[in-house]
Enzyme design. Structure first.
Site, PDB file in Angstrom:
ATOM      1  N   THR A  66       0.835  -1.192   0.000  1.00  0.00           N
ATOM      2  CA  THR A  66       0.000   0.000   0.000  1.00  0.00           C
ATOM      3  C   THR A  66       0.873   1.246   0.000  1.00  0.00           C
ATOM      4  O   THR A  66       2.100   1.166  -0.155  1.00  0.00           O
ATOM      5  CB  THR A  66      -1.016  -0.067   1.179  1.00  0.00           C
ATOM      6  OG1 THR A  66      -1.917   1.031   1.060  1.00  0.00           O
ATOM      7  CG2 THR A  66      -0.335  -0.019   2.538  1.00  0.00           C
ATOM      8  N   LYS A  70       3.150   1.412  -3.859  1.00  0.00           N
ATOM      9  CA  LYS A  70       2.434   0.660  -4.901  1.00  0.00           C
ATOM     10  C   LYS A  70       3.061   0.761  -6.296  1.00  0.00           C
ATOM     11  O   LYS A  70       2.953  -0.170  -7.091  1.00  0.00           O
ATOM     12  CB  LYS A  70       0.970   1.137  -4.972  1.00  0.00           C
ATOM     13  CG  LYS A  70       0.152   0.740  -3.768  1.00  0.00           C
ATOM     14  CD  LYS A  70      -1.229   1.364  -3.804  1.00  0.00           C
ATOM     15  CE  LYS A  70      -2.257   0.351  -4.195  1.00  0.00           C
ATOM     16  NZ  LYS A  70      -3.637   0.800  -3.941  1.00  0.00           N
ATOM     17  N   ASP A 107      -7.585  -4.059  -7.251  1.00  0.00           N
ATOM     18  CA  ASP A 107      -8.501  -2.952  -6.917  1.00  0.00           C
ATOM     19  C   ASP A 107      -9.658  -2.862  -7.915  1.00  0.00           C
ATOM     20  O   ASP A 107     -10.803  -2.608  -7.535  1.00  0.00           O
ATOM     21  CB  ASP A 107      -7.751  -1.618  -6.880  1.00  0.00           C
ATOM     22  CG  ASP A 107      -6.945  -1.444  -5.602  1.00  0.00           C
ATOM     23  OD1 ASP A 107      -7.224  -2.154  -4.624  1.00  0.00           O
ATOM     24  OD2 ASP A 107      -6.033  -0.591  -5.593  1.00  0.00           O
ATOM     25  N   GLY A 133     -12.499  12.519 -10.530  1.00  0.00           N
ATOM     26  CA  GLY A 133     -11.202  12.218  -9.938  1.00  0.00           C
ATOM     27  C   GLY A 133     -10.290  11.517 -10.923  1.00  0.00           C
ATOM     28  O   GLY A 133     -10.772  10.870 -11.876  1.00  0.00           O
ATOM     29  N   ALA A 134      -8.987  11.679 -10.730  1.00  0.00           N
ATOM     30  CA  ALA A 134      -8.030  11.049 -11.650  1.00  0.00           C
ATOM     31  C   ALA A 134      -6.775  10.589 -10.901  1.00  0.00           C
ATOM     32  O   ALA A 134      -5.683  10.588 -11.449  1.00  0.00           O
ATOM     33  CB  ALA A 134      -7.670  12.025 -12.772  1.00  0.00           C
ATOM     34  N   ALA A 137      -7.162   5.730  -7.201  1.00  0.00           N
ATOM     35  CA  ALA A 137      -8.420   4.974  -7.213  1.00  0.00           C
ATOM     36  C   ALA A 137      -9.096   5.094  -8.576  1.00  0.00           C
ATOM     37  O   ALA A 137      -9.676   4.127  -9.079  1.00  0.00           O
ATOM     38  CB  ALA A 137      -9.351   5.487  -6.105  1.00  0.00           C
ATOM     39  N   TYR A 224     -14.740   4.900   2.124  1.00  0.00           N
ATOM     40  CA  TYR A 224     -15.453   4.041   3.078  1.00  0.00           C
ATOM     41  C   TYR A 224     -15.428   4.590   4.507  1.00  0.00           C
ATOM     42  O   TYR A 224     -15.976   3.957   5.420  1.00  0.00           O
ATOM     43  CB  TYR A 224     -14.936   2.592   3.026  1.00  0.00           C
ATOM     44  CG  TYR A 224     -13.451   2.444   3.177  1.00  0.00           C
ATOM     45  CD1 TYR A 224     -12.630   2.413   2.058  1.00  0.00           C
ATOM     46  CD2 TYR A 224     -12.872   2.339   4.432  1.00  0.00           C
ATOM     47  CE1 TYR A 224     -11.260   2.291   2.191  1.00  0.00           C
ATOM     48  CE2 TYR A 224     -11.506   2.198   4.567  1.00  0.00           C
ATOM     49  CZ  TYR A 224     -10.709   2.184   3.445  1.00  0.00           C
ATOM     50  OH  TYR A 224      -9.345   2.066   3.585  1.00  0.00           O
ATOM     51  N   GLY A 245     -17.762   2.516  -0.511  1.00  0.00           N
ATOM     52  CA  GLY A 245     -16.429   2.000  -0.854  1.00  0.00           C
ATOM     53  C   GLY A 245     -16.012   0.746  -0.105  1.00  0.00           C
ATOM     54  O   GLY A 245     -14.981   0.160  -0.425  1.00  0.00           O
TER      55      GLY A 245
HETATM   56  P1  NAP Z   1      -5.174  10.419  -4.884  1.00  0.00           P
HETATM   57  O1  NAP Z   1      -4.407   9.604  -5.871  1.00  0.00           O
HETATM   58  O2  NAP Z   1      -4.452  11.351  -3.981  1.00  0.00           O
HETATM   59  O3  NAP Z   1      -6.300  11.248  -5.712  1.00  0.00           O
HETATM   60  C1  NAP Z   1      -7.106  12.199  -5.059  1.00  0.00           C
HETATM   61  C2  NAP Z   1      -8.149  12.728  -6.035  1.00  0.00           C
HETATM   62  O4  NAP Z   1      -9.005  13.648  -5.313  1.00  0.00           O
HETATM   63  C3  NAP Z   1      -7.560  13.506  -7.210  1.00  0.00           C
HETATM   64  O5  NAP Z   1      -8.338  13.296  -8.351  1.00  0.00           O
HETATM   65  C4  NAP Z   1      -7.688  14.946  -6.710  1.00  0.00           C
HETATM   66  O6  NAP Z   1      -7.727  15.914  -7.732  1.00  0.00           O
HETATM   67  C5  NAP Z   1      -9.020  14.890  -6.009  1.00  0.00           C
HETATM   68  N1  NAP Z   1      -9.183  15.995  -5.080  1.00  0.00           N
HETATM   69  C6  NAP Z   1      -8.468  16.251  -3.965  1.00  0.00           C
HETATM   70  N2  NAP Z   1      -8.899  17.393  -3.390  1.00  0.00           N
HETATM   71  C7  NAP Z   1      -9.908  17.869  -4.168  1.00  0.00           C
HETATM   72  C8  NAP Z   1     -10.753  19.006  -4.104  1.00  0.00           C
HETATM   73  N3  NAP Z   1     -10.654  19.915  -3.112  1.00  0.00           N
HETATM   74  N4  NAP Z   1     -11.697  19.170  -5.057  1.00  0.00           N
HETATM   75  C9  NAP Z   1     -11.812  18.272  -6.065  1.00  0.00           C
HETATM   76  N5  NAP Z   1     -11.032  17.174  -6.184  1.00  0.00           N
HETATM   77  C10 NAP Z   1     -10.092  16.984  -5.244  1.00  0.00           C
HETATM   78  O7  NAP Z   1      -6.024   9.488  -3.910  1.00  0.00           O
HETATM   79  P2  NAP Z   1      -6.617   8.017  -4.221  1.00  0.00           P
HETATM   80  O8  NAP Z   1      -5.623   7.000  -3.783  1.00  0.00           O
HETATM   81  O9  NAP Z   1      -7.126   7.982  -5.604  1.00  0.00           O
HETATM   82  O10 NAP Z   1      -7.816   7.970  -3.154  1.00  0.00           O
HETATM   83  C11 NAP Z   1      -8.995   8.751  -3.338  1.00  0.00           C
HETATM   84  C12 NAP Z   1     -10.076   8.271  -2.369  1.00  0.00           C
HETATM   85  O11 NAP Z   1     -10.407   6.921  -2.692  1.00  0.00           O
HETATM   86  C13 NAP Z   1      -9.650   8.270  -0.909  1.00  0.00           C
HETATM   87  O12 NAP Z   1     -10.723   8.747  -0.131  1.00  0.00           O
HETATM   88  C14 NAP Z   1      -9.384   6.815  -0.591  1.00  0.00           C
HETATM   89  O13 NAP Z   1      -9.659   6.495   0.755  1.00  0.00           O
HETATM   90  C15 NAP Z   1     -10.368   6.127  -1.513  1.00  0.00           C
HETATM   91  N6  NAP Z   1      -9.939   4.755  -1.903  1.00  0.00           N
HETATM   92  C16 NAP Z   1     -10.775   3.730  -1.603  1.00  0.00           C
HETATM   93  C17 NAP Z   1     -10.422   2.436  -1.965  1.00  0.00           C
HETATM   94  C18 NAP Z   1     -11.343   1.290  -1.627  1.00  0.00           C
HETATM   95  O14 NAP Z   1     -10.902   0.133  -1.627  1.00  0.00           O
HETATM   96  N7  NAP Z   1     -12.614   1.548  -1.369  1.00  0.00           N
HETATM   97  C19 NAP Z   1      -9.229   2.192  -2.658  1.00  0.00           C
HETATM   98  C20 NAP Z   1      -8.401   3.289  -2.962  1.00  0.00           C
HETATM   99  C21 NAP Z   1      -8.771   4.565  -2.564  1.00  0.00           C
HETATM  100  P3  NAP Z   1      -6.353  16.634  -8.243  1.00  0.00           P
HETATM  101  O15 NAP Z   1      -5.741  15.706  -9.226  1.00  0.00           O
HETATM  102  O16 NAP Z   1      -6.828  17.920  -8.832  1.00  0.00           O
HETATM  103  O17 NAP Z   1      -5.503  16.848  -7.013  1.00  0.00           O
END
Ligand code: NAP
Length: 279
Positions: A66, A70, A107, A133-134, A137, A224, A245
């Site tokens: 993690t 990763k 995932d 989002g990009a 996840a 989640y 989630g």
């Molecule tokens: P990450 O790579 O840091 O990506 C974060 C995303 O959120 C980016 O698209 C970012 O946009 C956006 N963001 C952050 N602040 C924002 C704002 N103020 N307004 C609009 N967009 C915003 O994180 P990640 O690993 O993808 O994780 C994202 C979420 O998914 C987390 O809450 C995590 O807990 C959850 N998750 C869940 C699982 C599961 O198994 N259920 C697995 C993985 C992740 P920018 O590119 O503009 O910064």
């Protein structure tokens, strides 16, 4: 008791104390009456290259990987599953019979399965899909939706260049729209997915007006904590079916457990309650 039968696995990351994986795999080890343990493996950044090659010698069957390891782990395994290669990151390592390491990313599997658990007849080609989002996840979500046959994925991210990079890489049904167009991008959608961190505990709610979203559209949030984000609450109140989630988190663990311990574990209401109690 023979050492051979004792299965060892764990989660390698930094920090790892917050990970639910030990509770999840520990639950299944007990439920299926298997000899083994799933432990925290706190590996500080920069030490992955020392830690990973030690897995086989320590008798591990594999581990989850993690944050923040990763992507770096991709370079340290001897073989990669094609899905992990396309994803550009891995979350599971399985020690092979010859002691070499093979990387997987479950995932996307977990995400699709979470939708199917909620709606067994769900189809990726049921209509347009809007993904917000990009980040990491989003990669898993977009790639798995495309592989399941999605015909139109509208991808919107605050930083549009990141969404564009993802679309350039995956191509196919992914089209990028500006973040400002997110409210309109819900028009005629069959599925809305939030993969941003907005709505997660400690963060503000996602700024999104659901008015144009068809009321039968499935609304999914990969967050989640909390289980019901403000987005899911708003969707539920207007009558949309929702998926949180937790299903993605639980389902991604199933193939890994199977690879290490030889049993494809089930997600039961009791397991959900046990993990929910840790959130
Ligand atoms: P990450 O790579 O840091 O990506 C974060 C995303 O959120 C980016 O698209 C970012 O946009 C956006 N963001 C952050 N602040 C924002 C704002 N103020 N307004 C609009 N967009 C915003 O994180 P990640 O690993 O993808 O994780 C994202 C979420 O998914 C987390 O809450 C995590 O807990 C959850 N998750 C869940 C699982 C599961 O198994 N259920 C697995 C993985 C992740 P920018 O590119 O503009 O910064």
């Amino acid at each position: 008791m023979s050492d051979k039968k004792f299965g060892l696995a764990g989660v390698m990351g930094w920090p790892v104390a917050h990970s639910r994986s030990p509770a999840l795999h520990g639950y299944w080890l007990k439920k299926y009456d298997l000899l083994g343990a799933y432990v925290q493996l706190p590996v500080v950044p920069g030490q992955l290259g020392v830690a990973l090659p030690g897995l086989a010698a320590l008798g591990f069957r594999g581990c989850n990987v993690t944050i923040p390891h990763k992507v770096e782990a991709m370079k340290l395994v001897q073989a990669l599953d094609p899905v992990a290669r396309r994803m550009g990151a891995l979350n599971t390592i399985v020690v092979q019979p010859d002691g070499s390491l093979k990387g997987f990313n479950n995932d996307g599997f977990g995400y699709i399965q979470s939708l199917l658990d909620a709606q067994p007849d769900w189809r990726a080609d049921a209509g347009p899909i809007t993904v917000l989002g990009a980040g990491g996840a989003a990669r898993a979500v977009v790639l798995s939706l495309a592989e399941r046959g999605a015909r139109e994925i509208r991808l919107l991210n605050r930083s549009q260049d990141k969404a564009q990079a993802l679309a350039d890489e995956f191509g196919g049904p992914v089209q990028v729209l500006p973040w400002a167009a997110r409210h309109e991008a819900l028009e005629s959608a069959a599925l809305l997915v939030n993969t941003t961190s907005q709505g997660m505990h400690g963060n503000p709610a996602l700024d999104l007006d659901l008015a144009r979203l068809p009321v039968q559209a499935l609304v999914s949030d990969v967050i989640y904590v909390p289980l019901e984000t403000p987005l899911l609450a708003a969707a539920r109140l207007r009558g949309n079916p929702t998926v949180n989630g937790l299903g993605m988190l639980l389902n991604q663990a199933r193939p890994a457990f199977n690879a290490w311990f030889g049993v494809m574990p089930e997600i039961t209401p009791e397991l959900r309650r046990a993990i929910e109690a840790t959130l």
